[in-house]
Design a protein around this motif. Structure first.
Motif, PDB file in Angstrom:
ATOM      1  N   HIS A 267      44.761  48.081  43.672  1.00  0.00           N
ATOM      2  CA  HIS A 267      43.323  48.372  43.765  1.00  0.00           C
ATOM      3  C   HIS A 267      42.911  48.997  45.093  1.00  0.00           C
ATOM      4  O   HIS A 267      41.791  49.515  45.200  1.00  0.00           O
ATOM      5  CB  HIS A 267      42.521  47.101  43.522  1.00  0.00           C
ATOM      6  N   GLY A 343      41.154  40.936  37.991  1.00  0.00           N
ATOM      7  CA  GLY A 343      40.041  41.608  38.646  1.00  0.00           C
ATOM      8  C   GLY A 343      39.690  41.077  40.010  1.00  0.00           C
ATOM      9  O   GLY A 343      38.794  41.619  40.667  1.00  0.00           O
ATOM     10  N   LYS A 346      39.902  43.684  42.778  1.00  0.00           N
ATOM     11  CA  LYS A 346      39.219  44.959  42.580  1.00  0.00           C
ATOM     12  C   LYS A 346      38.036  45.110  43.499  1.00  0.00           C
ATOM     13  O   LYS A 346      37.393  44.150  43.908  1.00  0.00           O
ATOM     14  CB  LYS A 346      38.727  45.094  41.129  1.00  0.00           C
ATOM     15  N   ALA A 350      34.873  49.209  41.229  1.00  0.00           N
ATOM     16  CA  ALA A 350      36.001  49.496  40.334  1.00  0.00           C
ATOM     17  C   ALA A 350      35.700  49.073  38.907  1.00  0.00           C
ATOM     18  O   ALA A 350      34.979  48.122  38.662  1.00  0.00           O
ATOM     19  CB  ALA A 350      37.246  48.768  40.833  1.00  0.00           C
TER      20      ALA A 350
END
Length: 351
Positions: A267, A343, A346, A350
């Motif tokens: 990321h 996630g 992130k 994003a």
């Protein structure tokens, strides 16, 4: 999935100096320590992790990285005032000395595409070595004592004393294999002065090869881009972090060094670890903190993301900011593996 964290059951017995995940296997972790060992962990083989190997050196080990595969590593450290750079065979534990600097060293990196090992010494030199050969290294003199190294796919960033930064194009570095045993005054691709006002603590390159982040001893992080164009340079910025209100006066902050930086390989966000025992995740593009984790028992000495970005290794041990200059007591060094939720790494924008 929610995030979780485990503590490795058999950490080093003295302060951890660096961490390095395998570029192929996300559960293989190397840790170097002031207790003169390099440790190899299989972090999820059993509850509390499995210490697969401890390779003893003659002196404290200050830096370690994996080599061409999961059975090879390279380390630097102190050896009677002389830095040793050694090839560590993680299966046999055999140490093979590649080169010697004339002073100690903390930083070492490996570039897999060109099989190049680069070490930085407090004798103000870089050593460039091809571990596939038995040739002597090529030496690059530096203008100041180097504190930290980081690689992107095309750049090498060297953070030095006097707030100096050299950025080298990797092709110019790897071409020096043909000049083994020589001292080469290689001109860096760029010379920069740190955006931070105090001594550089560490540097970490972005995984997309766009730039890097640096941290300092006075609780600041700077984010910069390689592109020298005015538009790109106008994007660079610095911010305060790892500062806590004073117990005596809540209007005064206690400032801690930012000891560790690590970019998420997927990321592009990054983690910072400070002398305040806190780890935070940051979005470099949005200029925002994503989250901050609970305080760890001691100062954060080192951080590393696994190759798939699923795990974040956190080394916690007493630091000089606590006024502790003696040997670390048994049980004070701890090594945690945080499993990131989906996630969690992130950035804010994003998808």
């Amino acid at each position: 999935m929610t995030s979780s964290q485990l503590e490795l059951a058999s950490p080093p017995t003295d302060a951890i100096s660096s961490l390095s995940y395998s570029p192929q296997t996300p559960t293989l972790l190397l840790a170097s320590s002031w207790d003169k060992n390099v440790y190899l962990y299989s972090t999820h083989q059993q509850p509390g992790g499995c210490p697969k190997k401890a390779v003893e050196h003659k002196a404290p080990v200050l830096g370690v990285c994996f080599g061409k595969d999961d059975a090879e590593a390279f380390s630097v450290g102190l050896d009677g005032g002389v830095m040793r750079r050694v090839r560590v065979d993680l299966e046999s534990g055999y140490l093979y000395e590649l080169s010697r600097h004339s002073a100690g060293a903390k930083s070492i990196v490996y570039h897999p595409e060109t099989s190049t090992v680069i070490s930085a010494s407090w004798d103000s030199t870089l050593h460039i070595h091809d571990p596939r050969s038995f040739n002597s290294p090529t030496t690059i003199p530096l203008p100041h004592k180097p504190f930290t190294l980081s690689l992107s796919s095309t750049k090498l960033v060297v953070g030095m004393a006097s707030r100096a930064l050299h950025i080298y194009a990797l092709p110019s570095i790897t071409s020096l294999h043909s000049q083994s045993g020589q001292t080469v005054n290689l001109e860096p691709w760029q010379r920069r002065e740190s955006s931070l006002k105090f001594m550089t603590r560490t540097v970490a390159c972005m995984p997309n090869d766009d730039g890097y982040a640096t941290s300092s001893i006075e609780g600041r992080v700077a984010v910069e881009w390689f592109d020298p164009s005015p538009a790109s340079q106008a994007r660079k910025y610095a911010f305060k972090c790892h500062r806590q209100p004073s117990a005596e006066n809540s209007n005064v902050d206690v400032v801690y060094p930012v000891n560790a930086l690590a970019f998420h390989p997927v990321h592009g966000t990054f983690a910072s670890g400070g002398g305040d025992g806190l780890v935070a995740l940051w979005d470099a593009v949005a200029k925002r903190r994503i989250r901050q984790y609970q305080r760890y028992p001691q100062s954060i000495a080192a951080l590393a993301f696994s190759c798939d970005g699923k795990y974040l290794a956190v080394a916690s041990c007493p630091g000089f900011e606590d006024g502790k200059e003696d040997l670390v007591a048994e049980g004070e060094t701890k090594l945690f593996i945080r499993e990131l939720a989906d996630g969690e790494g992130k950035g804010k924008g994003a998808k």
